[in-house]
Write an enzyme that holds these catalytic residues in place. Structure first.
Site, PDB file in Angstrom:
ATOM      1  N   GLU A 155      -9.723 -10.595  14.528  1.00 42.59           N
ATOM      2  CA  GLU A 155     -10.185  -9.126  14.826  1.00 42.59           C
ATOM      3  C   GLU A 155     -11.236  -8.894  15.749  1.00 42.59           C
ATOM      4  O   GLU A 155     -11.264  -8.004  16.617  1.00 42.59           O
ATOM      5  CB  GLU A 155     -10.262  -8.363  13.534  1.00 42.59           C
ATOM      6  CG  GLU A 155      -9.287  -8.273  12.622  1.00 42.59           C
ATOM      7  CD  GLU A 155      -9.527  -7.351  11.330  1.00 42.59           C
ATOM      8  OE1 GLU A 155     -10.343  -6.748  11.696  1.00 42.59           O
ATOM      9  OE2 GLU A 155      -8.695  -7.574  10.179  1.00 42.59           O
ATOM     10  N   HIS A 182      -4.740  -6.056  -5.805  1.00 42.98           N
ATOM     11  CA  HIS A 182      -4.644  -7.212  -5.264  1.00 42.98           C
ATOM     12  C   HIS A 182      -5.904  -7.810  -4.642  1.00 42.98           C
ATOM     13  O   HIS A 182      -6.909  -7.054  -4.887  1.00 42.98           O
ATOM     14  CB  HIS A 182      -3.715  -6.874  -4.124  1.00 42.98           C
ATOM     15  CG  HIS A 182      -3.951  -5.606  -3.307  1.00 42.98           C
ATOM     16  ND1 HIS A 182      -3.769  -4.470  -3.523  1.00 42.98           N
ATOM     17  CD2 HIS A 182      -4.611  -5.902  -2.022  1.00 42.98           C
ATOM     18  CE1 HIS A 182      -4.134  -3.841  -2.428  1.00 42.98           C
ATOM     19  NE2 HIS A 182      -4.661  -4.517  -1.763  1.00 42.98           N
ATOM     20  N   CYS A 190     -12.549  -6.556   7.314  1.00 37.32           N
ATOM     21  CA  CYS A 190     -12.086  -6.588   5.978  1.00 37.32           C
ATOM     22  C   CYS A 190     -10.604  -7.059   6.156  1.00 37.32           C
ATOM     23  O   CYS A 190      -9.766  -7.303   7.154  1.00 37.32           O
ATOM     24  CB  CYS A 190     -11.547  -5.138   5.331  1.00 37.32           C
ATOM     25  SG  CYS A 190     -12.976  -3.966   5.343  1.00 37.32           S
ATOM     26  N   HIS A 225      -7.200  -9.417   3.562  1.00 36.34           N
ATOM     27  CA  HIS A 225      -6.542  -9.987   2.348  1.00 36.34           C
ATOM     28  C   HIS A 225      -6.262 -11.576   2.545  1.00 36.34           C
ATOM     29  O   HIS A 225      -5.828 -11.992   3.547  1.00 36.34           O
ATOM     30  CB  HIS A 225      -5.212  -9.507   1.980  1.00 36.34           C
ATOM     31  CG  HIS A 225      -5.269  -8.055   2.127  1.00 36.34           C
ATOM     32  ND1 HIS A 225      -5.106  -7.098   3.110  1.00 36.34           N
ATOM     33  CD2 HIS A 225      -5.319  -6.970   0.991  1.00 36.34           C
ATOM     34  CE1 HIS A 225      -5.164  -5.896   2.786  1.00 36.34           C
ATOM     35  NE2 HIS A 225      -5.291  -5.860   1.479  1.00 36.34           N
ATOM     36  N   TYR A 245     -12.805  -1.940  -6.247  1.00 39.11           N
ATOM     37  CA  TYR A 245     -12.627  -0.410  -6.135  1.00 39.11           C
ATOM     38  C   TYR A 245     -11.382   0.142  -5.958  1.00 39.11           C
ATOM     39  O   TYR A 245     -10.341  -0.765  -5.866  1.00 39.11           O
ATOM     40  CB  TYR A 245     -13.205   0.081  -4.515  1.00 39.11           C
ATOM     41  CG  TYR A 245     -12.684  -0.228  -3.494  1.00 39.11           C
ATOM     42  CD1 TYR A 245     -11.932   0.564  -2.818  1.00 39.11           C
ATOM     43  CD2 TYR A 245     -12.630  -1.592  -2.865  1.00 39.11           C
ATOM     44  CE1 TYR A 245     -11.264   0.323  -1.612  1.00 39.11           C
ATOM     45  CE2 TYR A 245     -11.808  -1.649  -1.907  1.00 39.11           C
ATOM     46  CZ  TYR A 245     -11.267  -0.744  -1.138  1.00 39.11           C
ATOM     47  OH  TYR A 245     -10.302  -1.028  -0.156  1.00 39.11           O
ATOM     48  N   TRP A 256     -14.968   2.248   0.775  1.00 40.87           N
ATOM     49  CA  TRP A 256     -15.332   1.018  -0.039  1.00 40.87           C
ATOM     50  C   TRP A 256     -16.854   0.632   0.536  1.00 40.87           C
ATOM     51  O   TRP A 256     -17.768   0.265  -0.335  1.00 40.87           O
ATOM     52  CB  TRP A 256     -14.347  -0.144   0.337  1.00 40.87           C
ATOM     53  CG  TRP A 256     -13.980  -0.331   1.869  1.00 40.87           C
ATOM     54  CD1 TRP A 256     -14.844  -1.327   2.549  1.00 40.87           C
ATOM     55  CD2 TRP A 256     -13.098   0.171   2.462  1.00 40.87           C
ATOM     56  NE1 TRP A 256     -13.988  -1.169   3.873  1.00 40.87           N
ATOM     57  CE2 TRP A 256     -12.968  -0.411   3.771  1.00 40.87           C
ATOM     58  CE3 TRP A 256     -12.011   1.102   2.013  1.00 40.87           C
ATOM     59  CZ2 TRP A 256     -11.931   0.050   4.549  1.00 40.87           C
ATOM     60  CZ3 TRP A 256     -10.973   1.491   2.995  1.00 40.87           C
ATOM     61  CH2 TRP A 256     -11.010   0.952   4.343  1.00 40.87           C
ATOM     62  N   GLU A 258      -8.236  -2.701  -4.861  1.00 37.00           N
ATOM     63  CA  GLU A 258      -8.645  -4.207  -4.680  1.00 37.00           C
ATOM     64  C   GLU A 258      -9.854  -4.782  -5.306  1.00 37.00           C
ATOM     65  O   GLU A 258     -10.884  -4.068  -5.732  1.00 37.00           O
ATOM     66  CB  GLU A 258      -8.952  -4.166  -3.213  1.00 37.00           C
ATOM     67  CG  GLU A 258      -7.884  -3.715  -2.241  1.00 37.00           C
ATOM     68  CD  GLU A 258      -8.110  -4.035  -0.839  1.00 37.00           C
ATOM     69  OE1 GLU A 258      -7.481  -3.984   0.094  1.00 37.00           O
ATOM     70  OE2 GLU A 258      -9.580  -3.707  -0.416  1.00 37.00           O
ATOM     71  N   HIS A 268       0.875  -1.288   0.013  1.00 40.27           N
ATOM     72  CA  HIS A 268       0.012   0.001  -0.184  1.00 40.27           C
ATOM     73  C   HIS A 268       0.941   1.120  -0.009  1.00 40.27           C
ATOM     74  O   HIS A 268       1.542   1.708   1.001  1.00 40.27           O
ATOM     75  CB  HIS A 268      -0.932   0.241   1.089  1.00 40.27           C
ATOM     76  CG  HIS A 268      -1.837  -1.108   1.113  1.00 40.27           C
ATOM     77  ND1 HIS A 268      -1.789  -2.327   1.873  1.00 40.27           N
ATOM     78  CD2 HIS A 268      -2.988  -1.340   0.553  1.00 40.27           C
ATOM     79  CE1 HIS A 268      -2.647  -3.207   1.802  1.00 40.27           C
ATOM     80  NE2 HIS A 268      -3.590  -2.585   1.034  1.00 40.27           N
ATOM     81  N   GLU A 281      -5.822   2.480  -2.039  1.00 37.97           N
ATOM     82  CA  GLU A 281      -6.236   1.023  -1.864  1.00 37.97           C
ATOM     83  C   GLU A 281      -6.792   0.761  -3.405  1.00 37.97           C
ATOM     84  O   GLU A 281      -7.418   1.438  -4.016  1.00 37.97           O
ATOM     85  CB  GLU A 281      -7.266   0.921  -1.265  1.00 37.97           C
ATOM     86  CG  GLU A 281      -7.002   0.684   0.291  1.00 37.97           C
ATOM     87  CD  GLU A 281      -6.567  -0.945   0.524  1.00 37.97           C
ATOM     88  OE1 GLU A 281      -6.034  -1.417  -0.378  1.00 37.97           O
ATOM     89  OE2 GLU A 281      -6.624  -1.149   1.773  1.00 37.97           O
TER      90      GLU A 281
END
Length: 193
Positions: free
Chosen positions: A88, A33, A68, A70, A105, A162, A117, A26, A115
């Site tokens: 989390e 990604h 959110c 990855h 987005y 997002w 993604e 980032h 961002e």
């Protein structure tokens, strides 16, 4: 995040073209990604909002959807949702279901951090209260879905870019988030299948 956590890099067709360390991805020229977003609901249809920890690289301290992240190389987005919900928020979902397979987005922070993604969106339903991990989450709150959608649409709630784009697409699935029909996994980007 471990210092060697990697993200899956994508071409414009959503095919994997390699990986890169998450810590280096980032910036001003963030490559496309793979990511995911998940909206967690309770049995009453309230959505769980989370505030990103203040030390996050992207959108620190900003309210957003529940979780959110990855997918790791070789991990499906649904598996990543389950992993990140536990890490989390201390939550275990009854089910993790695909809602928006083709969401993507690009957003730019005030400091120029980007961002970029392909970010399939999932729904999860839980019956327990979250136990936020302070390394990841600065706060949580439950909100009726109808109120959340209304406030996002009206610009009454400061929320991640997002989520601003995702919420109208989710609302188009129907007024009750617990009755949304899951999407076809064949519509996921190839790297996420």
């Amino acid at each position: 995040m471990t210092h060697d956590e990697r993200v899956v890099l994508l071409n414009a067709r959503g095919e994997s073209i390699g990986t890169a360390p998450k810590a280096t991805v980032h910036g001003a020229d963030t490559p496309l990604h793979l990511a995911f977003s998940c909206y967690v609901f309770d049995p009453e249809g309230r959505v769980l909002l989370s505030r990103r920890a203040s030390h996050k690289l992207t959108w620190p301290g900003v309210w957003t959807n529940s979780v959110c992240g990855h997918p790791l190389p070789g991990e499906s987005p649904a598996e990543a949702v389950t992993r990140r919900l536990s890490h989390e928020l201390g939550l275990t979902a009854h089910a993790v279901e695909l809602m928006l397979p083709a969401f993507a987005y690009r957003a730019v922070m005030e400091d120029g951090t980007v961002e970029n993604e392909m970010c399939p969106v999932y729904r999860a339903v839980v019956s327990e209260e979250p136990r936020p991990n302070p390394d990841e989450v600065g706060g949580v709150r439950w909100m009726p879905w109808k109120d959340f959608g209304h406030d996002v649409a009206g610009g009454l709630l400061a929320i991640s870019p997002w989520a601003v784009e995702q919420v109208p697409q989710l609302e188009a699935l129907g007024p009750d988030p617990l009755t949304w029909a899951p999407a076809d996994p064949a519509e996921l980007p190839p790297a996420a299948r």
